[in-house]
Motif scaffolding. Structure first.
Motif, mmCIF file in Angstrom:
data_model
loop_
_atom_site.group_PDB
_atom_site.id
_atom_site.type_symbol
_atom_site.label_atom_id
_atom_site.label_comp_id
_atom_site.label_asym_id
_atom_site.label_seq_id
_atom_site.Cartn_x
_atom_site.Cartn_y
_atom_site.Cartn_z
ATOM 1 N N GLU A 1 3.228 0.851 2.820
ATOM 2 C CA GLU A 1 3.600 -0.289 3.837
ATOM 3 C C GLU A 1 2.952 -1.098 2.751
ATOM 4 N N LEU A 2 3.855 -2.823 3.521
ATOM 5 C CA LEU A 2 3.961 -4.226 3.538
ATOM 6 C C LEU A 2 3.189 -4.981 4.196
ATOM 7 N N VAL A 3 2.072 -6.067 3.873
ATOM 8 C CA VAL A 3 1.728 -6.165 5.403
ATOM 9 C C VAL A 3 1.203 -7.498 4.507
ATOM 10 N N ILE A 4 1.798 -8.380 5.279
ATOM 11 C CA ILE A 4 1.439 -10.020 4.941
ATOM 12 C C ILE A 4 0.389 -10.139 5.906
ATOM 13 N N LYS A 5 -0.426 -10.963 5.165
ATOM 14 C CA LYS A 5 -2.023 -11.381 6.506
ATOM 15 C C LYS A 5 -1.545 -13.164 5.661
ATOM 16 N N SER A 6 -1.788 -14.147 7.030
ATOM 17 C CA SER A 6 -2.150 -15.577 6.973
ATOM 18 C C SER A 6 -2.543 -16.126 8.377
ATOM 19 N N LYS A 7 -3.687 -16.897 6.983
ATOM 20 C CA LYS A 7 -3.819 -17.271 8.113
ATOM 21 C C LYS A 7 -4.125 -18.687 7.923
ATOM 22 N N TYR A 8 -3.403 -19.964 8.983
ATOM 23 C CA TYR A 8 -3.287 -21.104 8.811
ATOM 24 C C TYR A 8 -3.826 -22.380 9.855
ATOM 25 N N ILE A 9 -4.158 -22.927 9.695
ATOM 26 C CA ILE A 9 -4.484 -24.434 10.611
ATOM 27 C C ILE A 9 -3.479 -25.684 10.771
ATOM 28 N N ILE A 10 -3.376 -25.773 11.611
ATOM 29 C CA ILE A 10 -2.747 -27.482 12.032
ATOM 30 C C ILE A 10 -3.841 -28.688 12.421
ATOM 31 N N GLY B 1 3.242 13.408 -6.661
ATOM 32 C CA GLY B 1 2.226 13.138 -6.462
ATOM 33 C C GLY B 1 3.810 11.902 -6.709
ATOM 34 N N ASP B 2 4.385 11.612 -6.747
ATOM 35 C CA ASP B 2 4.925 9.968 -6.838
ATOM 36 C C ASP B 2 5.048 9.489 -4.818
ATOM 37 N N PRO B 3 5.056 8.172 -5.029
ATOM 38 C CA PRO B 3 4.575 7.750 -3.908
ATOM 39 C C PRO B 3 6.348 7.898 -3.053
ATOM 40 N N SER B 4 6.206 7.968 -1.810
ATOM 41 C CA SER B 4 7.442 8.216 -0.745
ATOM 42 C C SER B 4 7.295 7.626 0.066
ATOM 43 N N ASN C 1 0.496 -1.273 0.118
ATOM 44 C CA ASN C 1 0.095 0.264 0.134
ATOM 45 C C ASN C 1 1.143 0.898 -0.644
ATOM 46 N N VAL C 2 0.621 1.891 -0.599
ATOM 47 C CA VAL C 2 0.848 3.433 -0.683
ATOM 48 C C VAL C 2 0.804 4.373 0.719
ATOM 49 N N ILE C 3 1.357 4.884 1.933
ATOM 50 C CA ILE C 3 1.062 5.458 2.112
ATOM 51 C C ILE C 3 0.742 7.059 2.205
ATOM 52 N N SER C 4 1.975 7.581 1.748
ATOM 53 C CA SER C 4 1.829 9.254 1.232
ATOM 54 C C SER C 4 2.714 9.875 -0.021
ATOM 55 N N ASN C 5 2.404 10.301 -0.059
ATOM 56 C CA ASN C 5 3.265 10.681 -1.275
ATOM 57 C C ASN C 5 4.028 11.909 -1.083
ATOM 58 N N ASP C 6 4.633 12.073 -2.457
ATOM 59 C CA ASP C 6 5.749 13.597 -2.067
ATOM 60 C C ASP C 6 4.965 14.626 -3.181
ATOM 61 N N TYR D 1 8.287 1.516 4.866
ATOM 62 C CA TYR D 1 9.506 1.672 4.242
ATOM 63 C C TYR D 1 9.501 3.378 3.486
ATOM 64 N N SER D 2 10.195 3.716 3.463
ATOM 65 C CA SER D 2 10.733 4.318 2.304
ATOM 66 C C SER D 2 10.297 4.166 0.410
ATOM 67 N N ASN D 3 10.151 5.410 -0.082
ATOM 68 C CA ASN D 3 10.424 4.029 -1.346
ATOM 69 C C ASN D 3 11.949 4.569 -1.998
ATOM 70 N N ILE D 4 12.433 4.037 -2.717
ATOM 71 C CA ILE D 4 13.692 3.967 -3.098
ATOM 72 C C ILE D 4 13.821 4.470 -4.767
ATOM 73 N N SER D 5 14.487 5.592 -5.010
ATOM 74 C CA SER D 5 14.661 5.764 -6.654
ATOM 75 C C SER D 5 14.496 5.158 -7.805
ATOM 76 N N ASP D 6 15.942 3.206 -7.453
ATOM 77 C CA ASP D 6 16.457 2.631 -8.181
ATOM 78 C C ASP D 6 15.437 1.944 -8.138
ATOM 79 N N LYS D 7 14.750 1.139 -8.823
ATOM 80 C CA LYS D 7 13.331 0.233 -8.718
ATOM 81 C C LYS D 7 14.212 -1.336 -8.470
ATOM 82 N N PHE D 8 15.084 -1.579 -8.841
ATOM 83 C CA PHE D 8 16.473 -3.149 -9.544
ATOM 84 C C PHE D 8 16.452 -3.292 -7.531
ATOM 85 N N GLU D 9 16.828 -1.864 -6.834
ATOM 86 C CA GLU D 9 16.838 -2.130 -5.217
ATOM 87 C C GLU D 9 15.808 -1.967 -4.756
ATOM 88 N N LEU D 10 14.579 -1.022 -4.510
ATOM 89 C CA LEU D 10 13.412 -1.537 -4.100
ATOM 90 C C LEU D 10 12.828 -3.033 -4.285
#
Length: 151
Positions: free
Chosen positions: A87-96, A81-84, A73-78, A114-123
């Motif tokens: 937020e990375l969210v991992i949702k896991s459901k498990y049944i044992i 209007g580019d993302p700055s 998700n994009v939290i804030s823009n500069d 986390y903050s945006n990185i201009s180099d997309k490969f690094e990001l």
């Protein structure tokens, strides 16, 4: 003079008599995970599976049903209007399950900002690293919950 030497000796004895042991290393479990039924994010599921497959107990074999999602998700823009911030969210459901009986049914959500990185490969590499770290944390929480249930 003697008291200084005696105090130093006492401190050394206390320091070297501590037996530090990491909590999760060399721990023997009474269970293992036999069958994995996974859906959703392959990256997350593979990291969790690798971590849980290393548990080699002999007494009980559990089956795990795992469903994972990754959301970015994009939290804030500069000013342009580019993302700055993301937020990375991992949702896991498990049944044992043991045989056909459900022992645990739970959800785990982990997120990081986390903050945006201009180099997309690094990001992309950075995001893969974050996913791997969060997935390892989820695997440890699953292992902890099964260990506590097993007691």
């Amino acid at each position: 003079m003697i008291s200084k030497t005696l105090s130093k000796l006492t401190i050394l004895i206390f320091l070297f008599s501590c037996s530090y042991q990491p909590i999760y290393s060399n721990k023997e479990y009474l269970f293992n995970f036999g069958k994995f039924n996974m859906s959703g994010s392959e990256k997350v599921n593979n990291v969790i599976k690798r971590k849980l497959e290393n548990i080699k107990g002999q007494t009980i074999s559990y089956n795990i049903i795992l469903e994972s999602q990754v959301e970015k998700n994009v939290i804030s823009n500069d000013n342009k209007g580019d993302p700055s911030m993301f937020e990375l969210v991992i949702k896991s459901k498990y049944i044992i399950k043991e045989n056909s009986e459900t022992l645990l049914n739970s959800k785990i959500n982990k997120k990081v900002t986390y903050s945006n990185i201009s180099d997309k490969f690094e990001l992309s590499n950075y995001e893969d690293n974050l996913i791997s770290n969060l997935s390892n944390t989820i695997a440890e929480e699953i292992l902890f919950s099964v260990s506590n249930k097993n007691k």
